[in-house]
Motif scaffolding. Structure first.
Motif, PDB file in Angstrom:
ATOM      1  N   VAL A 213     -64.902 122.351   3.691  1.00 26.36           N
ATOM      2  CA  VAL A 213     -65.058 121.065   3.736  1.00 26.36           C
ATOM      3  C   VAL A 213     -64.480 119.523   4.044  1.00 26.36           C
ATOM      4  O   VAL A 213     -62.498 120.255   4.228  1.00 26.36           O
ATOM      5  N   PHE A 214     -64.480 118.662   4.360  1.00 24.59           N
ATOM      6  CA  PHE A 214     -63.903 117.902   4.645  1.00 24.59           C
ATOM      7  C   PHE A 214     -63.869 116.206   4.009  1.00 24.59           C
ATOM      8  O   PHE A 214     -65.035 116.340   3.335  1.00 24.59           O
ATOM      9  N   PHE A 215     -63.364 115.746   3.572  1.00 23.72           N
ATOM     10  CA  PHE A 215     -63.675 114.072   2.921  1.00 23.72           C
ATOM     11  C   PHE A 215     -62.251 113.155   3.079  1.00 23.72           C
ATOM     12  O   PHE A 215     -61.682 112.934   3.874  1.00 23.72           O
ATOM     13  N   GLY A 216     -63.115 112.178   2.836  1.00 24.12           N
ATOM     14  CA  GLY A 216     -61.732 111.041   2.850  1.00 24.12           C
ATOM     15  C   GLY A 216     -61.624 110.363   1.636  1.00 24.12           C
ATOM     16  O   GLY A 216     -61.556 110.755   0.588  1.00 24.12           O
ATOM     17  N   GLU A 217     -61.218 108.668   1.803  1.00 23.49           N
ATOM     18  CA  GLU A 217     -60.535 108.146   0.616  1.00 23.49           C
ATOM     19  C   GLU A 217     -61.006 106.855   0.699  1.00 23.49           C
ATOM     20  O   GLU A 217     -60.568 106.860  -0.599  1.00 23.49           O
ATOM     21  N   SER A 218     -61.754 106.753   1.473  1.00 19.81           N
ATOM     22  CA  SER A 218     -62.361 105.093   1.173  1.00 19.81           C
ATOM     23  C   SER A 218     -63.599 104.870   0.619  1.00 19.81           C
ATOM     24  O   SER A 218     -63.626 103.859   0.104  1.00 19.81           O
ATOM     25  N   GLY A 219     -64.190 106.246   0.888  1.00 22.21           N
ATOM     26  CA  GLY A 219     -66.028 105.665   0.228  1.00 22.21           C
ATOM     27  C   GLY A 219     -66.675 105.338   1.571  1.00 22.21           C
ATOM     28  O   GLY A 219     -67.908 105.569   1.544  1.00 22.21           O
ATOM     29  N   LYS A 220     -66.120 105.292   2.611  1.00 22.04           N
ATOM     30  CA  LYS A 220     -66.597 105.324   3.700  1.00 22.04           C
ATOM     31  C   LYS A 220     -66.536 105.970   4.802  1.00 22.04           C
ATOM     32  O   LYS A 220     -65.451 106.807   4.939  1.00 22.04           O
ATOM     33  N   VAL A 221     -68.040 106.277   5.649  1.00 23.73           N
ATOM     34  CA  VAL A 221     -67.976 107.205   6.251  1.00 23.73           C
ATOM     35  C   VAL A 221     -66.823 107.139   7.531  1.00 23.73           C
ATOM     36  O   VAL A 221     -65.988 108.008   8.388  1.00 23.73           O
ATOM     37  N   ASP A 222     -66.415 105.805   7.578  1.00 29.61           N
ATOM     38  CA  ASP A 222     -65.198 105.513   9.054  1.00 29.61           C
ATOM     39  C   ASP A 222     -64.203 106.428   8.212  1.00 29.61           C
ATOM     40  O   ASP A 222     -63.270 106.244   9.855  1.00 29.61           O
ATOM     41  N   ASP A 223     -63.724 106.525   7.447  1.00 30.09           N
ATOM     42  CA  ASP A 223     -62.426 107.714   6.710  1.00 30.09           C
ATOM     43  C   ASP A 223     -62.452 109.062   8.003  1.00 30.09           C
ATOM     44  O   ASP A 223     -61.724 109.479   7.733  1.00 30.09           O
ATOM     45  N   LEU A 224     -63.740 109.591   7.857  1.00 31.88           N
ATOM     46  CA  LEU A 224     -64.276 110.621   7.796  1.00 31.88           C
ATOM     47  C   LEU A 224     -64.392 110.925   9.233  1.00 31.88           C
ATOM     48  O   LEU A 224     -63.698 112.357  10.377  1.00 31.88           O
ATOM     49  N   ILE A 225     -64.521 110.080   9.953  1.00 24.47           N
ATOM     50  CA  ILE A 225     -64.322 110.385  12.101  1.00 24.47           C
ATOM     51  C   ILE A 225     -63.855 110.360  12.714  1.00 24.47           C
ATOM     52  O   ILE A 225     -64.200 111.960  13.545  1.00 24.47           O
ATOM     53  N   PRO A 226     -62.188 110.909  12.337  1.00 23.24           N
ATOM     54  CA  PRO A 226     -61.066 111.125  12.735  1.00 23.24           C
ATOM     55  C   PRO A 226     -61.284 112.766  12.598  1.00 23.24           C
ATOM     56  O   PRO A 226     -61.331 113.577  13.552  1.00 23.24           O
ATOM     57  N   ALA A 227     -62.270 113.440  11.469  1.00 24.42           N
ATOM     58  CA  ALA A 227     -62.327 114.688  11.314  1.00 24.42           C
ATOM     59  C   ALA A 227     -63.823 115.182  11.823  1.00 24.42           C
ATOM     60  O   ALA A 227     -63.433 116.587  12.530  1.00 24.42           O
ATOM     61  N   MET A 228     -64.682 114.572  11.736  1.00 22.47           N
ATOM     62  CA  MET A 228     -65.149 114.628  12.904  1.00 22.47           C
ATOM     63  C   MET A 228     -65.156 114.982  13.944  1.00 22.47           C
ATOM     64  O   MET A 228     -65.908 115.636  14.959  1.00 22.47           O
ATOM     65  N   VAL A 229     -64.340 113.752  15.070  1.00 24.00           N
ATOM     66  CA  VAL A 229     -64.307 114.272  16.407  1.00 24.00           C
ATOM     67  C   VAL A 229     -63.915 115.446  16.764  1.00 24.00           C
ATOM     68  O   VAL A 229     -63.430 115.625  17.534  1.00 24.00           O
ATOM     69  N   LYS A 230     -62.292 115.563  14.940  1.00 20.20           N
ATOM     70  CA  LYS A 230     -61.673 116.916  16.042  1.00 20.20           C
ATOM     71  C   LYS A 230     -62.960 118.177  15.778  1.00 20.20           C
ATOM     72  O   LYS A 230     -62.832 119.163  16.389  1.00 20.20           O
ATOM     73  N   HIS A 231     -63.623 117.745  15.606  1.00 21.90           N
ATOM     74  CA  HIS A 231     -65.626 118.804  15.605  1.00 21.90           C
ATOM     75  C   HIS A 231     -66.194 118.820  15.868  1.00 21.90           C
ATOM     76  O   HIS A 231     -67.428 118.707  15.654  1.00 21.90           O
ATOM     77  N   LYS A 232     -65.849 118.190  17.005  1.00 21.13           N
ATOM     78  CA  LYS A 232     -67.231 117.559  17.958  1.00 21.13           C
ATOM     79  C   LYS A 232     -68.021 118.524  18.609  1.00 21.13           C
ATOM     80  O   LYS A 232     -69.587 117.499  19.005  1.00 21.13           O
ATOM     81  N   ALA A 233     -68.246 119.354  18.469  1.00 27.01           N
ATOM     82  CA  ALA A 233     -69.239 120.463  19.451  1.00 27.01           C
ATOM     83  C   ALA A 233     -70.302 120.765  18.185  1.00 27.01           C
ATOM     84  O   ALA A 233     -71.090 121.278  18.140  1.00 27.01           O
ATOM     85  N   GLU A 234     -69.568 120.212  16.646  1.00 27.80           N
ATOM     86  CA  GLU A 234     -70.672 120.255  15.959  1.00 27.80           C
ATOM     87  C   GLU A 234     -71.715 119.250  15.660  1.00 27.80           C
ATOM     88  O   GLU A 234     -71.965 118.421  16.853  1.00 27.80           O
TER      89      GLU A 234
END
Length: 250
Positions: A109-130
């Motif tokens: 599980v990964f989560f952001g702080e601001s409540g916006k998807v923008d916060d998740l982008i760095p983690a999602m990019v690190k898992h770009k194969a998903e």
């Protein structure tokens, strides 16, 4: 003076909510009554979107509603999510809510702080194969699609729940004596107009959270008296406290 405020959200589960501090400090009556309600779609409706949940390796959750209806649909369709599935949530609170349906310690599980998807982008990019699946409501504005597309992420949005008006009873309409109403989605403004079609612009003070909700008030030709978030007041409770203090100072 504002003395009775209707807040178009469910009553807080904790008695430590900042809303209760506001009620005490300013001597106002707060009533919690959602203008809208969320209902899930049926498996038959979901299948019309021609999406196979089992083909996706990660899920993006923007709300607890999304979690509820994702796992409910999966259950009704007899789909068990594999232990390897990754979950990306816009806040830690939403991430922890996954425990209602699956052992949190066994999930990635990964989560952001601001409540916006923008916060998740760095983690999602690190898992770009998903392959990302994004459960959403029927009123989503397409912003997430554009954001994920811009990062080259493999993703698919799917409607899993809808927002409908939580209509007022004739008794509620007759006894509607609020000085102010706080809204948190454009759907709430739509419900206000449906329930009170003869409402005049100056008849009620209106507060909103989020730019799309504020726009809905203006489009409905109603007056907007309080708007959040702002740089100084990022929360609705902070903005409301400031608004009531200004009212007292007049």
């Amino acid at each position: 003076m504002v003395k009775k405020i209707l807040i178009s959200q469910p009553k807080p589960s904790s008695d430590k909510s900042p809303y209760y501090d506001i009620a005490r400090d300013f001597g106002v009556e707060l009533v919690f009554r959602p203008f809208i309600k969320v209902e899930g779609i049926t498996p038959q409706e979901f299948r019309q979107q021609k999406i196979d949940i089992t083909k996706y390796t990660a899920v993006v959750f923007t709300s607890r509603h999304a979690i509820d209806h994702f796992f409910q649909l999966a259950k009704e369709m007899r789909i068990t999510m594999p232990e390897t599935t990754k979950y990306f949530c816009v806040t830690e609170t939403i991430a922890l809510y996954i425990q209602k349906y699956a052992p949190y310690r066994k999930r990635k599980v990964f989560f952001g702080e601001s409540g916006k998807v923008d916060d998740l982008i760095p983690a999602m990019v690190k898992h770009k194969a998903e392959k990302y699946l994004v459960p959403k409501s029927d009123v989503a504005n397409g912003a997430i699609t554009k954001l994920l597309d811009s990062k080259g992420l493999n993703h698919k949005e799917c409607v899993m729940y809808r927002t409908v008006s939580n209509n007022f009873t004739p008794e509620e309409i007759k006894s509607f004596d609020y000085d102010m109403v706080l809204f948190f989605s454009p759907s709430g403004i739509k419900a206000l107009k449906e329930n009170f079609p003869k409402l005049k612009p100056n008849e009620l003070k209106i507060g909103t959270f989020g730019p799309s909700t504020a726009k809905a008030v203006k489009d409905a030709k109603l007056n907007l008296d309080l708007e959040a978030p702002t740089e100084r007041y990022p929360s609705m409770t902070g903005a409301l406290r400031h608004f009531l203090q200004e009212q007292e100072d007049l």
